[in-house]
Write an enzyme that holds these catalytic residues in place. Sequence first.
Site, PDB file in Angstrom:
ATOM      1  N   CYS A   2       0.865  -1.189   0.000  1.00  0.00           N
ATOM      2  CA  CYS A   2       0.000   0.000   0.000  1.00  0.00           C
ATOM      3  C   CYS A   2       0.895   1.230   0.000  1.00  0.00           C
ATOM      4  O   CYS A   2       2.078   1.152   0.241  1.00  0.00           O
ATOM      5  CB  CYS A   2      -0.874   0.002   1.256  1.00  0.00           C
ATOM      6  SG  CYS A   2      -1.859  -1.470   1.407  1.00  0.00           S
ATOM      7  N   ARG A  27       2.194   1.172  -6.357  1.00  0.00           N
ATOM      8  CA  ARG A  27       2.443   0.200  -5.275  1.00  0.00           C
ATOM      9  C   ARG A  27       1.192  -0.590  -4.930  1.00  0.00           C
ATOM     10  O   ARG A  27       1.262  -1.666  -4.356  1.00  0.00           O
ATOM     11  CB  ARG A  27       2.885   0.938  -4.013  1.00  0.00           C
ATOM     12  CG  ARG A  27       4.257   1.531  -4.063  1.00  0.00           C
ATOM     13  CD  ARG A  27       4.473   2.387  -2.837  1.00  0.00           C
ATOM     14  NE  ARG A  27       4.361   1.609  -1.615  1.00  0.00           N
ATOM     15  CZ  ARG A  27       5.409   1.027  -1.025  1.00  0.00           C
ATOM     16  NH1 ARG A  27       6.611   1.148  -1.578  1.00  0.00           N
ATOM     17  NH2 ARG A  27       5.278   0.341   0.072  1.00  0.00           N
ATOM     18  N   TRP A  70      -3.830  -1.783  -1.446  1.00  0.00           N
ATOM     19  CA  TRP A  70      -3.819  -3.045  -2.183  1.00  0.00           C
ATOM     20  C   TRP A  70      -4.345  -4.057  -1.186  1.00  0.00           C
ATOM     21  O   TRP A  70      -3.663  -4.402  -0.213  1.00  0.00           O
ATOM     22  CB  TRP A  70      -2.407  -3.400  -2.627  1.00  0.00           C
ATOM     23  CG  TRP A  70      -2.331  -4.609  -3.490  1.00  0.00           C
ATOM     24  CD1 TRP A  70      -2.518  -4.664  -4.842  1.00  0.00           C
ATOM     25  CD2 TRP A  70      -2.069  -5.950  -3.071  1.00  0.00           C
ATOM     26  NE1 TRP A  70      -2.377  -5.952  -5.285  1.00  0.00           N
ATOM     27  CE2 TRP A  70      -2.113  -6.765  -4.227  1.00  0.00           C
ATOM     28  CE3 TRP A  70      -1.815  -6.544  -1.855  1.00  0.00           C
ATOM     29  CZ2 TRP A  70      -1.900  -8.147  -4.190  1.00  0.00           C
ATOM     30  CZ3 TRP A  70      -1.597  -7.914  -1.791  1.00  0.00           C
ATOM     31  CH2 TRP A  70      -1.640  -8.710  -2.959  1.00  0.00           C
ATOM     32  N   ASN A  96       0.224   0.205   6.362  1.00  0.00           N
ATOM     33  CA  ASN A  96       0.757  -0.692   5.336  1.00  0.00           C
ATOM     34  C   ASN A  96       1.325  -1.879   6.096  1.00  0.00           C
ATOM     35  O   ASN A  96       2.108  -1.702   7.031  1.00  0.00           O
ATOM     36  CB  ASN A  96       1.855   0.010   4.527  1.00  0.00           C
ATOM     37  CG  ASN A  96       2.388  -0.886   3.419  1.00  0.00           C
ATOM     38  OD1 ASN A  96       1.766  -1.874   3.055  1.00  0.00           O
ATOM     39  ND2 ASN A  96       3.552  -0.544   2.898  1.00  0.00           N
ATOM     40  N   GLY A  97       0.910  -3.117   5.707  1.00  0.00           N
ATOM     41  CA  GLY A  97       1.397  -4.307   6.415  1.00  0.00           C
ATOM     42  C   GLY A  97       0.218  -5.176   6.794  1.00  0.00           C
ATOM     43  O   GLY A  97      -0.881  -5.043   6.262  1.00  0.00           O
ATOM     44  N   GLU A 477      11.999 -16.123 -16.665  1.00  0.00           N
ATOM     45  CA  GLU A 477      11.765 -14.677 -16.531  1.00  0.00           C
ATOM     46  C   GLU A 477      10.898 -14.168 -17.683  1.00  0.00           C
ATOM     47  O   GLU A 477       9.991 -13.367 -17.481  1.00  0.00           O
ATOM     48  CB  GLU A 477      13.114 -13.955 -16.497  1.00  0.00           C
ATOM     49  CG  GLU A 477      13.075 -12.467 -16.671  1.00  0.00           C
ATOM     50  CD  GLU A 477      12.223 -11.729 -15.639  1.00  0.00           C
ATOM     51  OE1 GLU A 477      11.874 -12.321 -14.608  1.00  0.00           O
ATOM     52  OE2 GLU A 477      11.887 -10.549 -15.889  1.00  0.00           O
ATOM     53  N   LYS A 481       7.281 -12.269 -17.359  1.00  0.00           N
ATOM     54  CA  LYS A 481       6.977 -10.957 -17.953  1.00  0.00           C
ATOM     55  C   LYS A 481       5.675 -11.026 -18.751  1.00  0.00           C
ATOM     56  O   LYS A 481       4.806 -10.177 -18.647  1.00  0.00           O
ATOM     57  CB  LYS A 481       8.097 -10.507 -18.900  1.00  0.00           C
ATOM     58  CG  LYS A 481       9.319  -9.922 -18.271  1.00  0.00           C
ATOM     59  CD  LYS A 481       9.158  -8.588 -17.578  1.00  0.00           C
ATOM     60  CE  LYS A 481       8.937  -8.626 -16.110  1.00  0.00           C
ATOM     61  NZ  LYS A 481       9.779  -9.330 -15.206  1.00  0.00           N
ATOM     62  N   GLU A 484       2.670 -11.439 -16.467  1.00  0.00           N
ATOM     63  CA  GLU A 484       2.430 -10.263 -15.613  1.00  0.00           C
ATOM     64  C   GLU A 484       1.686  -9.154 -16.330  1.00  0.00           C
ATOM     65  O   GLU A 484       0.791  -8.537 -15.769  1.00  0.00           O
ATOM     66  CB  GLU A 484       3.780  -9.658 -15.190  1.00  0.00           C
ATOM     67  CG  GLU A 484       4.379 -10.192 -13.953  1.00  0.00           C
ATOM     68  CD  GLU A 484       5.502  -9.290 -13.509  1.00  0.00           C
ATOM     69  OE1 GLU A 484       5.297  -8.547 -12.547  1.00  0.00           O
ATOM     70  OE2 GLU A 484       6.566  -9.314 -14.148  1.00  0.00           O
ATOM     71  N   HIS A 500       9.985 -35.049 -21.621  1.00  0.00           N
ATOM     72  CA  HIS A 500       9.510 -35.599 -20.339  1.00  0.00           C
ATOM     73  C   HIS A 500       8.113 -35.095 -20.002  1.00  0.00           C
ATOM     74  O   HIS A 500       7.698 -35.162 -18.844  1.00  0.00           O
ATOM     75  CB  HIS A 500      10.509 -35.221 -19.228  1.00  0.00           C
ATOM     76  CG  HIS A 500      11.888 -35.728 -19.479  1.00  0.00           C
ATOM     77  ND1 HIS A 500      12.241 -37.055 -19.355  1.00  0.00           N
ATOM     78  CD2 HIS A 500      12.995 -35.088 -19.930  1.00  0.00           C
ATOM     79  CE1 HIS A 500      13.512 -37.217 -19.689  1.00  0.00           C
ATOM     80  NE2 HIS A 500      13.998 -36.041 -20.035  1.00  0.00           N
ATOM     81  N   LYS A 596       3.904  -3.276  -6.932  1.00  0.00           N
ATOM     82  CA  LYS A 596       5.328  -3.198  -7.234  1.00  0.00           C
ATOM     83  C   LYS A 596       6.189  -3.820  -6.142  1.00  0.00           C
ATOM     84  O   LYS A 596       7.162  -4.477  -6.421  1.00  0.00           O
ATOM     85  CB  LYS A 596       5.751  -1.731  -7.403  1.00  0.00           C
ATOM     86  CG  LYS A 596       7.216  -1.539  -7.764  1.00  0.00           C
ATOM     87  CD  LYS A 596       7.563  -2.200  -9.087  1.00  0.00           C
ATOM     88  CE  LYS A 596       9.020  -2.038  -9.447  1.00  0.00           C
ATOM     89  NZ  LYS A 596       9.358  -2.832 -10.658  1.00  0.00           N
TER      90      LYS A 596
HETATM   91  C1  AGP Z   1       8.813  -8.897 -11.533  1.00  0.00           C
HETATM   92  O1  AGP Z   1       8.438  -8.353 -12.802  1.00  0.00           O
HETATM   93  C2  AGP Z   1       7.739  -8.723 -10.510  1.00  0.00           C
HETATM   94  N1  AGP Z   1       7.350  -7.365 -10.380  1.00  0.00           N
HETATM   95  C3  AGP Z   1       8.082  -9.399  -9.205  1.00  0.00           C
HETATM   96  O2  AGP Z   1       8.287 -10.757  -9.478  1.00  0.00           O
HETATM   97  C4  AGP Z   1       9.336  -8.861  -8.472  1.00  0.00           C
HETATM   98  O3  AGP Z   1      10.491  -9.198  -9.186  1.00  0.00           O
HETATM   99  C5  AGP Z   1       9.381  -9.528  -7.103  1.00  0.00           C
HETATM  100  O4  AGP Z   1       8.224  -9.140  -6.385  1.00  0.00           O
HETATM  101  C6  AGP Z   1      10.630  -9.160  -6.296  1.00  0.00           C
HETATM  102  O5  AGP Z   1      10.625  -7.779  -6.051  1.00  0.00           O
HETATM  103  P1  AGP Z   1      11.970  -7.127  -5.447  1.00  0.00           P
HETATM  104  O6  AGP Z   1      13.044  -7.279  -6.494  1.00  0.00           O
HETATM  105  O7  AGP Z   1      11.606  -5.696  -5.186  1.00  0.00           O
HETATM  106  O8  AGP Z   1      12.310  -7.878  -4.185  1.00  0.00           O
END
Ligand code: AGP
Length: 601
Positions: A2, A27, A70, A96-97, A477, A481, A484, A500, A596
């Site tokens: 948040c 965020r 969030w 936040n938390g 990765e 992407k 996401e 396999h 984020k």
């Molecule tokens: C990656 O595109 C994502 N946003 C997510 O997997 C991110 O890499 C992960 O949450 C780790 O975040 P950080 O590098 O801030 O620890």
Amino acid sequence: MCGIVGYVGKRNATPFLIEGLEALEYRGYDSAGIYVAGKGVLKRAGKVSVLKSCTPSDFIGAAGIAHTRWATHGAPTENNAHPHTDATGNIWLVHNGIIENYRAIRASLEAEGVVFRSETDTEALAQLVGKKYRELPILEAAVAAALSEIRGAYGIAVMSTREADKIVVARLGSPLLIGMGDREYYVASDATPLLPHTRRVIYLDDGEMAVLTSHGHSITSLTQAPIEKGIETLEWNIESVKKKGHDHFMLKEILEIPEVIENAIRGRLDLENSHVHLGGLADAEERLRKTKRIIITGCGSAYYASLIGELLIEEIVGIPVETEIASELRYRRCTVDPEGAILIAVSQSGETADTLEAVREAKRHGIFTLGVVNVVGSSIARETDTGVYNHAGPEIGVASTKAFVSQLVVLALIALYLKQCHGTAETNILQELTRLPDYARSILGEREQIEEIAAKYAGMQNALFIGRKFQYPIAYEGALKLKEVSYVHAEAYGAGEMKHGPLALIDPEFPTIALMPRDSVYEKTLSNIEEIRSRGGKIIAITTGSTPQGMNEVISVPETHEALLPILTTIPLQLLAYYIARSRALPIDMPRNLAKSVTVE
Ligand code: AGP
């Protein structure tokens, strides 16, 4: 997760609060709210723009707090939006938390006749502060008393209608910064909202709280013991957090990759003496020389970067390395002998809860910890024993792009540094590192080709990513992407795994993105691709050198050392994901359900 902002001082708080929420919206963004002293509270479900549109022009006051949410507990509704209040309406609180023992607190207060209005854990804290405030009519004392009964993580800002010129803030596990103005204070859960106003900041640490008024500030422990904190200077500037004419932060940040690579190596390579300088590690050189075992950890893209780091260190230094997802590592029995062991924690934000807890767990076992972090002054940066900053600048898009590439470069530097501690660095890799920015520019210069390929495949519902050795983590990765930002189902496998099981997925509607640069395992990967092609599977090949025959699409990247190729092959995958998401008109910088920085477990 948040976003929190607060202001107290000589000016109207409302403009900073609204603009601050807009800056933090990446965020977390399913509802938002604002409280201004003397005016009261406004809350709305939806994006900050909804709240902004209903904030009257006379909603003015010299102190206030605000929050973009969030959801973790309770649906993203107006009722569950922050700020939350207590039974008297005197206390206003943003959080936040996660309050882990909120149910017990809520039950106890309900038994005393308190009526709750929301489904959130945060309201339990607001109601508890309100109860303490009736016993201890000084806001900071009431907040401290309430927090002493809390279990979980929090970053909070609290105000009272009876002490209108005061904001009390406190943190345990969720970041909070205090921006220092001229007889005015700013509060934020990260640096972005502060940049237009001040770069002088105080980072609160866990277990600390602060009282801010227009007359001054004080910082104490939760037991009210005074604490002296230095004022630090933010590295970032306001320009770096603007889109600069691009449609999305994600594309802007991909296009920054050449500069990001330059920033990651700047001042750290001495080609003449084949030497790597990493200032943060200099004091730990003796410890690094004795390293016999390394564990690398992170989450999401940072975990995939960690897997590349594992291969880099094993190839370059020959030390055993294991990589583990932070949310798994922190719960595994620690069998590591701390003597000669190092934990490397990779995190762009430096606030990912699981990665931070993995660092704390390693430290509890006496293991030396090293952070690879982008956000200066973040929790992981401050709690690891040493570290290397990315210097990639703020990454606003939720999908990690430039930061991921920077993590790979920094991990290569760390591998070379470790090699140096155990002997001499690899000259060839050092030379190639300096060429990467231009190699990246040449890839970005061909992005129209990638945009055309994305247009052809924009309708796909599934995709398979495959790679071997250094390209294996890049396959994962790339799949992440695409998932996401375009919400396409994407799988990733080691290329050698096809027979396999995954081969059963292949048909003309299930394309494969094959990471197949001419590296030491190229021939092997090519035979896996033949298995796919012979079953009618379409291939989008990411390769180097001459065009391999029989592919449906070919994207070439410049040749370089095999260990550095991931830094280049990942760029077309980021662009592919971006262009497919854009063709679907999706909210690329703030994908659904994501935020984020995952500061809750
Ligand atoms: C990656 O595109 C994502 N946003 C997510 O997997 C991110 O890499 C992960 O949450 C780790 O975040 P950080 O590098 O801030 O620890």
